[in-house]
Design an enzyme around this catalytic site. Structure first.
Site, short mmCIF file in Angstrom:
data_model
loop_
_atom_site.label_atom_id
_atom_site.label_comp_id
_atom_site.label_asym_id
_atom_site.label_seq_id
_atom_site.Cartn_x
_atom_site.Cartn_y
_atom_site.Cartn_z
N LYS A 33 1.23 -0.73 0.59
CA LYS A 33 0.03 -0.29 0.09
C LYS A 33 0.70 1.21 0.13
CE LYS A 33 -0.45 -0.58 5.09
NZ LYS A 33 -1.05 -1.63 5.76
N TYR A 242 16.16 27.65 13.57
CA TYR A 242 14.19 28.66 14.01
C TYR A 242 14.43 28.38 15.50
CZ TYR A 242 12.67 28.42 8.76
OH TYR A 242 13.24 28.88 7.57
C1 LIG Z 1 -0.22 -2.78 6.12
C2 LIG Z 1 -0.52 -3.72 6.73
C3 LIG Z 1 -0.05 -4.84 6.90
C4 LIG Z 1 1.21 -5.17 6.58
O1 LIG Z 1 1.96 -4.24 8.40
P1 LIG Z 1 3.33 -4.38 8.33
O2 LIG Z 1 3.85 -4.00 10.27
O3 LIG Z 1 3.74 -3.03 7.43
O4 LIG Z 1 4.21 -6.20 8.56
C5 LIG Z 1 -1.09 -6.65 6.97
N1 LIG Z 1 -2.06 -6.10 7.14
C6 LIG Z 1 -2.78 -5.44 7.12
C7 LIG Z 1 -4.60 -5.70 7.30
C8 LIG Z 1 -2.04 -3.68 6.88
O5 LIG Z 1 -2.95 -2.52 6.60
#
Ligand SMILES: *Cc1c(COP(=O)(O)O)cnc(C)c1O
Length: 346
Positions: A33, A242
């Protein structure tokens, strides 16, 4: 003279192999994702496909459509965590995407081939309740895959893990013919009981450790480097950046780097984090939108020298901890502005 994000696809393949060995026969379904955690879903998915992956998870419909284009003629199931709404049915079908069904309504409107049901087992984020799953089962709904997600898998001793596992087994009992998927990266390392038929690693593929600390079994996939543009000498008492973020207590030298939080380096890392130069850490002095400074007092450092902000020495989990965040966030931010270069077979 720019910063550069190098994505090492051989390191990605290595990590895939490590997870596969740990998964004990369960299918590895990479979660890519947010454009492959910011590293480019296309090149990442093509290499993982070459390594044997045939199921990919994305979050959004648009990510799924883009990934289908990136995979071209390669055969693979693409599962969309966001699910389905009436308006997205035709787009999902057109790109041969499979929604992860997370409500009863979604389970009722999706009549496509593969049926994937997300059951909430205690994370309280998405998925149908056990009661709703029961209702679905009683009306003849038969998913091909039942999945759930663990909320505390990074903490092996947290009783929440076993509680979620029990609820997941109760859900599976409703659908005896379905395959099962529960573990993400951290869950794979809990115990064999959590692995079922399919596991869904994301961060481990990209070099993040299952316990949120650097883990030497995994190789760094994202390497962020920048050349020093300038060395500045500070006198004791000089105020820097800053709001005078930093005041020099002694005479010191700082190196200015041509990147900042607009390139994805989390600003909150400035108090505790470090970049690496010549095999040793150089702590951050400030992180602003376009420029970062690191302390190079008593170091041989000159304009043009490469500094590593993320990679083999500057470990992803260390940067995440210094920023008060998680490896996932550190990575997804990187996509923003930095030139991306791929190395390794692709
Ligand atoms: C993001 C996600 C994963 C992967 O998780 P990681 O901690 O990056 O391995 C797996 N399942 C779902 C439903 C997720 O949202």
């Amino acid at each position: 003279m720019l910063s550069r994000l190098t994505v090492d696809l051989d390191a990605l393949a290595h990590n895939h192999g490590v997870l596969k060995a740990a998964a004990g026969g369960a299918e590895i379904a990479p979660v890519i994702k947010a454009d492959g955690y910011g590293l480019g879903a296309g090149p990442v998915a093509r290499r993982l496909h070459a390594e044997g992956a045939r199921t990919f998870f994305v979050a959004r419909l648009e990510e799924g459509e883009a990934l289908r284009r990136e995979l071209g003629a390669r055969e693979a199931a693409i599962l969309v965590l966001d699910g389905v709404k009436p308006a997205s049915i035709s787009r999902l079908a057109a790109a041969t995407l499979t929604p992860v069904l997370a409500t009863r309504d979604q389970a009722e409107i999706w009549t496509g081939g593969l049926r994937v049901l997300h059951v909430d087992t205690g994370m309280n984020r998405s998925g149908v309740s056990l009661e709703q799953a029961q209702t679905l089962a009683s009306t003849g709904f038969r998913p091909d895959l039942v999945m759930s997600h663990l909320g505390s898998a990074g903490e092996p001793d947290n009783p929440r893990n076993a509680a979620q596992l029990e609820r997941f087994k109760a859900a599976l009992a409703l659908f005896p013919a379905a395959r099962a998927s529960l573990a993400a990266t951290a869950g794979i390392y809990l115990s064999a009981e959590y692995r079922f038929d399919q596991v869904r690693p994301g961060i481990g593929l990209f070099g993040g450790g299952p316990r949120e600390v650097p883990d030497d079994r995994f190789r760094a996939v994202a390497l962020l480097t920048a050349p020093i543009v300038e060395i500045r000498a500070l006198k004791a008492g000089d105020q820097v950046s800053y709001g005078a973020t930093f005041t020099a207590t002694d005479d010191m030298q700082i190196a200015i780097l041509p990147l900042g939080y607009a390139d994805g380096v989390l600003r909150t890392a400035h108090k505790r984090g470090a970049a690496w130069l010549d095999g040793a850490p150089a702590r951050f002095v400030f992180i602003t939108m376009d420029l970062i400074a690191v302390d190079v007092t008593d170091r041989s450092a000159a304009p043009g020298d490469e500094v590593e902000l993320l990679g083999v020495h500057a470990r992803l989990d260390d940067l995440a901890a210094a920023a008060g965040s998680v490896a996932h966030e550190c990575l997804v931010r990187l996509g923003a502005r930095t030139e991306r270069v791929y190395v390794g077979a692709h």
